[in-house]
Design a protein around this motif. Structure first.
Motif, mmCIF file in Angstrom:
data_model
loop_
_atom_site.group_PDB
_atom_site.id
_atom_site.type_symbol
_atom_site.label_atom_id
_atom_site.label_comp_id
_atom_site.label_asym_id
_atom_site.label_seq_id
_atom_site.Cartn_x
_atom_site.Cartn_y
_atom_site.Cartn_z
ATOM 1 N N TYR A 1 12.740 5.240 -3.084
ATOM 2 C CA TYR A 1 12.642 5.123 -4.529
ATOM 3 C C TYR A 1 11.263 4.553 -3.890
ATOM 4 O O TYR A 1 11.513 3.352 -3.595
ATOM 5 C CB TYR A 1 13.359 4.897 -5.504
ATOM 6 N N ARG A 2 9.967 4.007 -5.006
ATOM 7 C CA ARG A 2 9.117 3.065 -5.250
ATOM 8 C C ARG A 2 8.556 3.444 -6.845
ATOM 9 O O ARG A 2 8.373 4.105 -6.704
ATOM 10 C CB ARG A 2 7.868 3.564 -4.179
ATOM 11 N N GLU A 3 8.452 1.707 -7.052
ATOM 12 C CA GLU A 3 7.286 1.939 -8.010
ATOM 13 C C GLU A 3 6.003 2.072 -8.384
ATOM 14 O O GLU A 3 5.274 1.768 -7.435
ATOM 15 C CB GLU A 3 8.083 0.612 -9.083
ATOM 16 N N ASP B 1 3.593 -0.642 -6.751
ATOM 17 C CA ASP B 1 3.128 -0.465 -5.260
ATOM 18 C C ASP B 1 2.470 1.212 -5.189
ATOM 19 O O ASP B 1 1.623 0.392 -4.458
ATOM 20 C CB ASP B 1 4.998 -0.663 -4.754
ATOM 21 N N ILE B 2 3.047 1.578 -5.102
ATOM 22 C CA ILE B 2 2.473 3.017 -5.038
ATOM 23 C C ILE B 2 1.115 2.805 -5.033
ATOM 24 O O ILE B 2 0.026 2.933 -4.632
ATOM 25 C CB ILE B 2 2.481 4.123 -5.380
#
Length: 125
Positions: free
Chosen positions: A44-46, A49-50
């Motif tokens: 899981y990434r925000e 940030d991606i």
């Protein structure tokens, strides 16, 4: 409104990722990398940030594909997880599939944890 996500990417997402990645690497490397994406565990990434890691700008809300995904979010429909290929420190992260979904998620809530399949490039054997 909270963004809802499918548990797994859809089959056509892998095809789209392969099409995109084929412009960056040879067929054997693309095939091996897409196969790695298929077996990768979710991370899981925000959205913010991606986009930063990919060095991509946020697409505007009036982009037709972003607008479509924002509408899906508004209607409680689940989006497909994002497919990512890690770059080297000198190269950007590649959003192999899901750029519009990342932007729609960002516009809804930039801190939403997005399910992703994240792998490094798999060199051809």
């Amino acid at each position: 409104m909270a963004v809802k996500w499918l548990d797994d990417p859809e089959d056509h997402d892998y095809d789209a990722a392969a099409d995109y990645l084929s412009m960056l690497a040879e067929e054997a490397t693309v095939t091996a990398t897409v196969n790695a994406l298929k077996s990768a565990k979710p991370v899981y990434r925000e959205a913010k940030d991606i986009l930063r890691a990919a060095r991509l700008a946020l697409l505007p809300p009036d982009n037709p594909h972003v607008r479509s995904d924002v509408n899906k979010i508004g209607h409680g429909k689940k989006l497909s997880p994002i497919l990512l290929v890690r770059g080297t420190p000198a190269d950007a992260l590649q959003i192999a599939d899901g750029y519009h979904r990342v932007c729609a998620s960002y516009l809804t809530d930039e801190d939403t944890a997005i399910p992703c399949r994240l792998v490094s490039w798999v060199p051809k054997a």
